[in-house]
Design a protein around this motif. Structure first.
Motif, PDB file in Angstrom:
ATOM      1  N   MET A   1       5.082   8.013   0.341  1.00 36.67           N
ATOM      2  CA  MET A   1       4.372   7.019   0.893  1.00 36.67           C
ATOM      3  C   MET A   1       3.595   6.284  -0.487  1.00 36.67           C
ATOM      4  O   MET A   1       3.646   4.859  -0.344  1.00 36.67           O
ATOM      5  CB  MET A   1       3.189   7.720   1.639  1.00 36.67           C
ATOM      6  CG  MET A   1       2.042   6.664   1.737  1.00 36.67           C
ATOM      7  SD  MET A   1       1.976   5.869   3.323  1.00 36.67           S
ATOM      8  CE  MET A   1       0.612   5.002   3.505  1.00 36.67           C
ATOM      9  N   ALA A   2       3.530   6.773  -1.609  1.00 40.41           N
ATOM     10  CA  ALA A   2       2.584   6.297  -2.774  1.00 40.41           C
ATOM     11  C   ALA A   2       3.555   5.087  -3.376  1.00 40.41           C
ATOM     12  O   ALA A   2       3.057   4.203  -3.946  1.00 40.41           O
ATOM     13  CB  ALA A   2       2.600   7.429  -3.772  1.00 40.41           C
ATOM     14  N   SER A   6       0.622  -1.016  -2.608  1.00 42.51           N
ATOM     15  CA  SER A   6       0.487  -2.201  -3.662  1.00 42.51           C
ATOM     16  C   SER A   6      -1.041  -2.118  -4.147  1.00 42.51           C
ATOM     17  O   SER A   6      -2.190  -1.944  -3.301  1.00 42.51           O
ATOM     18  CB  SER A   6       0.395  -3.371  -2.750  1.00 42.51           C
ATOM     19  OG  SER A   6      -0.058  -4.566  -3.451  1.00 42.51           O
ATOM     20  N   ILE A   7      -1.126  -2.350  -5.458  1.00 39.10           N
ATOM     21  CA  ILE A   7      -2.386  -2.145  -5.951  1.00 39.10           C
ATOM     22  C   ILE A   7      -2.555  -3.389  -6.894  1.00 39.10           C
ATOM     23  O   ILE A   7      -1.780  -3.870  -7.629  1.00 39.10           O
ATOM     24  CB  ILE A   7      -2.229  -0.836  -6.982  1.00 39.10           C
ATOM     25  CG1 ILE A   7      -2.228   0.430  -6.240  1.00 39.10           C
ATOM     26  CG2 ILE A   7      -3.579  -0.804  -7.729  1.00 39.10           C
ATOM     27  CD1 ILE A   7      -1.795   1.528  -7.145  1.00 39.10           C
ATOM     28  N   ASP A   8      -3.854  -3.689  -6.706  1.00 40.20           N
ATOM     29  CA  ASP A   8      -4.344  -4.928  -7.526  1.00 40.20           C
ATOM     30  C   ASP A   8      -5.167  -4.696  -8.568  1.00 40.20           C
ATOM     31  O   ASP A   8      -6.068  -3.806  -8.347  1.00 40.20           O
ATOM     32  CB  ASP A   8      -4.848  -6.070  -6.574  1.00 40.20           C
ATOM     33  CG  ASP A   8      -4.023  -6.523  -5.712  1.00 40.20           C
ATOM     34  OD1 ASP A   8      -2.984  -6.898  -6.012  1.00 40.20           O
ATOM     35  OD2 ASP A   8      -4.286  -6.812  -4.492  1.00 40.20           O
ATOM     36  N   TYR A  18      -9.159  -0.943  -9.944  1.00 42.49           N
ATOM     37  CA  TYR A  18      -7.638  -1.123  -9.316  1.00 42.49           C
ATOM     38  C   TYR A  18      -7.979  -0.775  -7.750  1.00 42.49           C
ATOM     39  O   TYR A  18      -8.665   0.003  -7.502  1.00 42.49           O
ATOM     40  CB  TYR A  18      -6.717   0.078  -9.852  1.00 42.49           C
ATOM     41  CG  TYR A  18      -6.634  -0.053 -11.324  1.00 42.49           C
ATOM     42  CD1 TYR A  18      -5.470  -0.947 -11.725  1.00 42.49           C
ATOM     43  CD2 TYR A  18      -7.213   0.828 -12.312  1.00 42.49           C
ATOM     44  CE1 TYR A  18      -5.394  -1.212 -13.253  1.00 42.49           C
ATOM     45  CE2 TYR A  18      -6.938   0.615 -13.664  1.00 42.49           C
ATOM     46  CZ  TYR A  18      -5.982  -0.320 -13.968  1.00 42.49           C
ATOM     47  OH  TYR A  18      -5.756  -0.367 -15.358  1.00 42.49           O
ATOM     48  N   VAL A  19      -7.420  -1.819  -6.910  1.00 42.46           N
ATOM     49  CA  VAL A  19      -7.707  -1.542  -5.583  1.00 42.46           C
ATOM     50  C   VAL A  19      -6.493  -1.644  -4.786  1.00 42.46           C
ATOM     51  O   VAL A  19      -5.293  -2.314  -5.232  1.00 42.46           O
ATOM     52  CB  VAL A  19      -8.395  -2.801  -5.226  1.00 42.46           C
ATOM     53  CG1 VAL A  19      -8.670  -2.937  -3.659  1.00 42.46           C
ATOM     54  CG2 VAL A  19      -9.824  -3.040  -5.968  1.00 42.46           C
ATOM     55  N   ALA A  20      -6.431  -0.430  -3.891  1.00 46.33           N
ATOM     56  CA  ALA A  20      -5.140  -0.415  -3.012  1.00 46.33           C
ATOM     57  C   ALA A  20      -5.786  -0.799  -1.475  1.00 46.33           C
ATOM     58  O   ALA A  20      -6.793   0.012  -1.321  1.00 46.33           O
ATOM     59  CB  ALA A  20      -4.653   0.794  -3.108  1.00 46.33           C
ATOM     60  N   VAL A  21      -5.039  -1.595  -0.811  1.00 45.26           N
ATOM     61  CA  VAL A  21      -5.668  -1.649   0.607  1.00 45.26           C
ATOM     62  C   VAL A  21      -4.515  -1.092   1.459  1.00 45.26           C
ATOM     63  O   VAL A  21      -3.371  -1.680   1.196  1.00 45.26           O
ATOM     64  CB  VAL A  21      -5.676  -3.065   1.111  1.00 45.26           C
ATOM     65  CG1 VAL A  21      -6.265  -3.225   2.472  1.00 45.26           C
ATOM     66  CG2 VAL A  21      -6.975  -3.528   0.179  1.00 45.26           C
ATOM     67  N   VAL A  22      -4.820  -0.079   2.254  1.00 42.73           N
ATOM     68  CA  VAL A  22      -3.663   0.256   3.190  1.00 42.73           C
ATOM     69  C   VAL A  22      -4.164   0.386   4.400  1.00 42.73           C
ATOM     70  O   VAL A  22      -5.153   1.106   4.860  1.00 42.73           O
ATOM     71  CB  VAL A  22      -3.334   1.901   2.462  1.00 42.73           C
ATOM     72  CG1 VAL A  22      -2.133   2.565   3.504  1.00 42.73           C
ATOM     73  CG2 VAL A  22      -3.104   1.893   1.127  1.00 42.73           C
ATOM     74  N   SER A  23      -3.301   0.030   5.478  1.00 40.18           N
ATOM     75  CA  SER A  23      -3.684   0.045   6.872  1.00 40.18           C
ATOM     76  C   SER A  23      -5.261  -0.370   7.113  1.00 40.18           C
ATOM     77  O   SER A  23      -6.087   0.115   7.797  1.00 40.18           O
ATOM     78  CB  SER A  23      -3.804   1.514   7.376  1.00 40.18           C
ATOM     79  OG  SER A  23      -2.527   2.165   7.315  1.00 40.18           O
ATOM     80  N   GLY A  24      -5.681  -1.544   6.429  1.00 35.59           N
ATOM     81  CA  GLY A  24      -6.931  -2.076   6.414  1.00 35.59           C
ATOM     82  C   GLY A  24      -8.204  -1.247   6.017  1.00 35.59           C
ATOM     83  O   GLY A  24      -9.164  -1.681   5.872  1.00 35.59           O
ATOM     84  N   HIS A  25      -7.811  -0.187   5.203  1.00 38.91           N
ATOM     85  CA  HIS A  25      -8.751   0.463   4.313  1.00 38.91           C
ATOM     86  C   HIS A  25      -8.625   0.169   2.887  1.00 38.91           C
ATOM     87  O   HIS A  25      -7.423   0.365   2.396  1.00 38.91           O
ATOM     88  CB  HIS A  25      -8.694   2.119   4.523  1.00 38.91           C
ATOM     89  CG  HIS A  25      -8.775   2.372   6.017  1.00 38.91           C
ATOM     90  ND1 HIS A  25     -10.139   2.622   6.702  1.00 38.91           N
ATOM     91  CD2 HIS A  25      -7.788   2.377   6.908  1.00 38.91           C
ATOM     92  CE1 HIS A  25      -9.790   2.803   7.881  1.00 38.91           C
ATOM     93  NE2 HIS A  25      -8.533   3.011   8.209  1.00 38.91           N
ATOM     94  N   ALA A  58      -1.714   7.263  -6.438  1.00 40.63           N
ATOM     95  CA  ALA A  58      -0.989   5.741  -6.941  1.00 40.63           C
ATOM     96  C   ALA A  58      -2.042   5.252  -7.874  1.00 40.63           C
ATOM     97  O   ALA A  58      -1.668   4.556  -8.730  1.00 40.63           O
ATOM     98  CB  ALA A  58      -0.596   5.221  -5.583  1.00 40.63           C
ATOM     99  N   LEU A  59      -3.312   5.262  -7.388  1.00 38.91           N
ATOM    100  CA  LEU A  59      -4.345   4.478  -8.382  1.00 38.91           C
ATOM    101  C   LEU A  59      -4.318   5.038  -9.585  1.00 38.91           C
ATOM    102  O   LEU A  59      -4.342   4.488 -10.494  1.00 38.91           O
ATOM    103  CB  LEU A  59      -5.528   4.700  -7.846  1.00 38.91           C
ATOM    104  CG  LEU A  59      -5.825   3.625  -6.400  1.00 38.91           C
ATOM    105  CD1 LEU A  59      -7.067   4.090  -5.698  1.00 38.91           C
ATOM    106  CD2 LEU A  59      -5.717   2.167  -6.827  1.00 38.91           C
TER     107      LEU A  59
END
Length: 98
Positions: A1-2, A6-8, A18-25, A58-59
Motif C-alpha cells: 500500500m505504501a 502520494s506525498i506532497d 509532508y502531507v499524504a491524502v489517502v481516501s479523503g483523509h 511512507a511519510l
C-alpha cells in the motif's frame, strides 16, 4: 500500500510538513528547519481511518529520501519518527540521534 501513497511537501520559511491524502483523509509529518542542513521532525499525525496502512511509514521514508536528496540531516523529536529511525539502521546517514 505504501508505494501508492502520494506525498506532497509544503514549506514555510521556518519549516513545513509532508502531507499524504489517502481516501479523503489527511496524514502529516511536520518539521521545522533548524539550519540549512538540519530539520527537526516534531510531529506526525495519522487519522485513525488510515492506521495500519503504512501511511506513517511512507511519510517517514519520504522525509529520509528528501533529506538525502537535499543534503541535510534529520533530528527525530517526534516519538513516531524516532521509533521508525531506530528500526531502520539504513537511515543512519541522515538521521541524527540525540
Amino acid at each position: 500500500m505504501a508505494d501508492q501513497i502520494s506525498i506532497d511537501k509544503q514549506e514555510t520559511g521556518s519549516g513545513g510538513r509532508y502531507v499524504a491524502v489517502v481516501s479523503g483523509h489527511e496524514a502529516e509529518m511536520a518539521f521545522s528547519r533548524a539550519s540549512p542542513h538540519l530539520i527537526i521532525i516534531d510531529h506526525t499525525a495519522v487519522p485513525d481511518a488510515l492506521r495500519g496502512q503504512g501511511v506513517g511509514q511512507a511519510l517517514a521514508l519520504h522525509a529520509v529520501e528528501d533529506a538525502r536528496a537535499g543534503g541535510w540531516k534529520i533530528i527525530p523529536l517526534c516519538p513516531f519518527m524516532r521509533a521508525q529511525s531506530l528500526r531502520h539502521e539504513e537511515w543512519a546517514d541522515v538521521v541524527q540521534q540525540r
